[in-house]
Design a protein around this motif. Structure first.
Motif, PDB file in Angstrom:
ATOM      1  N   PRO A 164     109.070  11.374  21.333  1.00 38.15           N
ATOM      2  CA  PRO A 164     109.352  12.809  20.990  1.00 38.15           C
ATOM      3  C   PRO A 164     109.694  12.988  19.667  1.00 38.15           C
ATOM      4  O   PRO A 164     110.151  12.210  19.002  1.00 38.15           O
ATOM      5  CB  PRO A 164     110.722  13.083  21.962  1.00 38.15           C
ATOM      6  N   ALA A 165     109.128  14.131  19.106  1.00 37.45           N
ATOM      7  CA  ALA A 165     109.201  14.323  17.669  1.00 37.45           C
ATOM      8  C   ALA A 165     109.102  15.834  17.541  1.00 37.45           C
ATOM      9  O   ALA A 165     108.582  16.769  18.092  1.00 37.45           O
ATOM     10  CB  ALA A 165     108.017  13.833  16.790  1.00 37.45           C
ATOM     11  N   ILE A 166     109.965  16.304  16.479  1.00 37.66           N
ATOM     12  CA  ILE A 166     109.815  17.907  16.271  1.00 37.66           C
ATOM     13  C   ILE A 166     109.755  17.958  14.600  1.00 37.66           C
ATOM     14  O   ILE A 166     110.320  17.044  13.709  1.00 37.66           O
ATOM     15  CB  ILE A 166     111.209  18.458  16.687  1.00 37.66           C
ATOM     16  N   SER A 167     108.796  18.869  14.425  1.00 41.02           N
ATOM     17  CA  SER A 167     108.853  19.226  12.859  1.00 41.02           C
ATOM     18  C   SER A 167     109.646  20.279  12.643  1.00 41.02           C
ATOM     19  O   SER A 167     109.734  21.408  13.276  1.00 41.02           O
ATOM     20  CB  SER A 167     107.350  19.859  12.654  1.00 41.02           C
ATOM     21  N   VAL A 168     110.584  20.139  11.550  1.00 38.95           N
ATOM     22  CA  VAL A 168     111.631  21.072  10.996  1.00 38.95           C
ATOM     23  C   VAL A 168     111.258  21.455   9.671  1.00 38.95           C
ATOM     24  O   VAL A 168     110.759  20.772   8.893  1.00 38.95           O
ATOM     25  CB  VAL A 168     113.109  20.644  11.152  1.00 38.95           C
ATOM     26  N   PRO A 169     111.473  22.894   9.453  1.00 44.21           N
ATOM     27  CA  PRO A 169     111.156  23.286   8.073  1.00 44.21           C
ATOM     28  C   PRO A 169     112.027  22.768   6.999  1.00 44.21           C
ATOM     29  O   PRO A 169     113.165  22.600   7.313  1.00 44.21           O
ATOM     30  CB  PRO A 169     111.165  24.850   8.174  1.00 44.21           C
TER      31      PRO A 169
END
Length: 469
Positions: A419-424
Motif C-alpha cells: 500500500p502506498a499513498i502520494s502526499v503533496p
C-alpha cells in the motif's frame, strides 16, 4: 468557496441532508467543467447535459441510494461505463460503446454516483503522460505547458481543478501516485487484492496492477475505499472487508519512518525534489514521528529488471490479439509494440528469475518493516515535463534506457503489491507540484491512511494552493 471545493465527505453529507440537491450539484459541476476543462483537457467524452440533469433530478426524487448518492464522477478512460464510449485512448476503439459496467464502476453506481464522462489517459494506459491520438493531451493545472502525469492524469487534473471531488485510477507502476504528486492531490495504491482486479482472461499471474482512489484528502480516499474494497469471488487474491473510517484527530506520534531518498544514488533525481520531500518529512517529524534516513534495502536494478519482465509478459498476453494482426499492430503506439515484443521473447528461465527477485524483495521488505512502520520516497524522479515530449530521455545527465525507466522510483512498491499513498509536498521555484510516496507493509492500508490524514491536517496543500482557474 464553492461547495464543489469541499471535501467529498462534506459534499455528500449536504446531499444526504437535503442542504444541497443533486440537481444543484450537477448544474454547478457542468458549469465548472465548461469553464475549466478546456484549459487542461482532463475530462473527455462528456455525456449530454440534459441526460445528466435528468439523472440528477431522479436522484433527488428517489430514496438515498448509498454512500455516493448524487455525486458526479468521471471514470478513468480504461474502464467500462455502460452505454458510454470506451476508447482507452486508442484509434482502434474509437467507436466502442461499453455494454456493461466494469465491476468497480457498478459498485460506485450502486452507491449512487452519477457518471458525467471519462478522464483522459495515455493510449492503453501505457506511460505516465496522458496523451493519445483520440483525445489529445491533458495539461497540468499549475503549468499548462507541462504534463499532468499518468496514466491517471485526467483524474488528477480534474480533481485539482475542482471538477470532481473523487476520482478512480489504476496503478501498475505509479499511475495513481505520479499524477497525484504532479497535481497537488492524493493518490492511493491499496495493497494488492484489497480492491480485486477486474475479471478477465487471466487473473492469477498478473499482480502488478491494482485499482484505487484519488482525492483532495486522505479521508476522502478512505471514503471511496469503503465502496471499492469489495471482495469478488470470481477472482483470486481477495482481502476481507475492513472498516475504513479514519479517526477525527489521527496521530503519528512514535511512528517510525524510513527515508530512502534516491535509493543510495541508484535513482537519479532532478534538483529540488529531494529537498521538498525532506520538507514533507519534517512535518511528520514535528507531529511526533521518528524520521531517519535509511540505506537502500535491496538492489534497484534487480527490482527494475524483475518488474520490467513481469509487466512485459502480462502485456504480451493481454494484447496478443492486437499485436499478431499486422493491421492493428501498426496502429499501436511504439511503446506498446516494444513491450509486447519484449514479453514474447522472454524465456521460462527469465520469468522464473523475475519471480524469484520479486519473492526475495518481498521477504526483505517484511524484515525492513520490523524496524519501521512507513517508508518514504519521492513520487517522481523529475518535475512535470513539457507536453510535447513522449517521455524524459535523461534525468540529471543519466540516460533513460526505456520509456518507463524515469519512473523507477515507483517499482519498490509496485513489484510486491504494497500500500502506498502520494502526499503533496509543495512546489518548485517554477511553481511545479511534487509529491512524496509513503508506503507500508502489505495489509497496513488503514494505518497508512491515518498517517497521511495527520499529515494532511497539518498541511492542507490541495486546499491552500489550488490552481489558478
Amino acid at each position: 468557496m464553492s461547495f464543489l471545493d469541499w471535501d467529498a465527505g462534506a459534499l455528500l453529507a449536504a446531499l444526504r441532508s437535503g442542504e444541497l440537491s443533486a440537481e444543484t450539484v450537477m448544474a454547478a459541476t457542468l458549469e465548472r467543467v465548461k469553464a475549466r476543462n478546456a484549459a487542461v483537457n482532463a475530462i473527455v467524452d462528456l455525456r449530454e447535459a440534459d441526460v445528466l440533469m435528468s439523472e440528477a433530478r431522479a436522484a433527488d426524487q428517489g430514496t438515498i441510494r448509498g454512500k455516493l448518492h448524487g455525486l458526479p464522477m468521471a471514470i478513468k478512460g480504461l474502464a467500462h461505463v455502460q452505454g458510454t464510449r470506451n476508447t482507452e485512448g486508442s484509434p482502434l476503439y474509437v467507436d466502442r460503446i461499453s455494454e456493461v459496467d466494469s465491476r468497480f464502476v457498478s459498485l460506485l453506481r450502486n452507491e449512487g454516483a452519477i457518471f458525467i464522462g471519462k478522464t483522459n489517459v495515455p493510449e492503453f494506459g501505457l506511460g505516465s503522460h496522458s496523451y493519445n491520438p483520440v483525445h489529445g493531451v491533458t495539461r497540468n493545472p499549475y503549468a499548462e505547458g507541462r504534463t499532468a502525469g499518468g496514466s491517471s492524469g485526467g483524474a488528477g487534473a480534474a480533481l485539482a481543478m475542482g471538477m470532481v471531488a473523487l476520482a478512480d485510477g489504476s496503478d501498475a507502476m505509479g499511475s495513481l501516485r505520479n499524477p497525484a504528486g504532479w497535481n497537488n492531490v492524493y493518490g492511493f495504491r491499496p495493497s494488492f487484492g484489497v480492491v480485486p482486479r477486474e475479471p478477465g482472461d487471466e487473473v492469477f499471474w498478473q499482480q502488478l496492477s491494482t485499482l484505487g482512489p484519488m482525492a483532495r484528502s486522505p479521508r476522502d480516499i478512505a471514503l471511496m475505499m469503503d465502496v471499492m474494497a469489495e471482495p469478488n469471488p470470481a477472482v483470486p487474491f481477495n482481502t476481507p472487508r475492513q472498516p475504513w473510517a479514519l479517526g477525527e484527530a489521527p496521530t503519528v506520534s512514535g511512528v517510525r519512518v524510513g527515508w530512502l531518498g534516491d535509493w543510495g544514488g541508484a535513482m537519479p533525481m532532478e534538483q529540488g525534489i529531494l529537498d521538498l520531500c525532506k520538507g514533507g518529512l519534517s512535518v511528520l517529524s514535528n507531529l511526533g514521528a521518528e524520521v531517519a534516513p535509511m540505506a537502500a534495502p535491496f538492489d534497484a536494478e534487480e527490482m527494475f529488471a524483475s518488474w520490467r519482465d513481469l509487466r512485459a509478459f502480462a502485456l504480451a498476453g493481454d494484447m496478443a490479439g492486437l499485436f499478431e494482426n499486422p493491421e492493428t499492430r501498426a496502429r499501436l503506439k511504439p511503446e506498446a509494440q516494444w513491450e509486447i515484443a519484449c514479453g514474447q521473447e522472454l524465456s521460462v528461465a527469465q520469468l522464473h528469475a523475475a519471480c524469484a527477485t520479486r519473492s526475495a524483495w518481498f521477504r526483505r521488505a517484511a524484515a525492513v518493516f520490523e524496524d519501521v512502520e512507513v517508508l518514504a520516497l519521492p513520487v517522481s524522479q523529475c518535475w512535470p515535463f513539457p507536453i510535447d515530449w513522449d517521455w524524459p530521455k535523461e534525468i540529471s545527465g543519466r540516460a533513460m534506457d526505456t520509456y518507463h525507466r524515469w519512473m523507477q522510483v515507483m517499482v519498490p512498491v509496485s513489484l510486491i503489491g504494497l500500500p502506498a499513498i502520494s502526499v503533496p509536498v509543495g512546489f518548485s521555484d517554477q511553481g511545479l507540484p511534487m509529491g512524496m510516496q509513503l508506503f507500508a507493509r502489505k495489509g497496513a492500508d488503514v494505518a497508512l491512511l491515518q498517517v497521511a490524514e495527520a499529515y494532511h491536517q497539518a498541511t492542507g496543500w490541495p486546499q491552500s494552493h489550488p490552481p489558478i482557474a
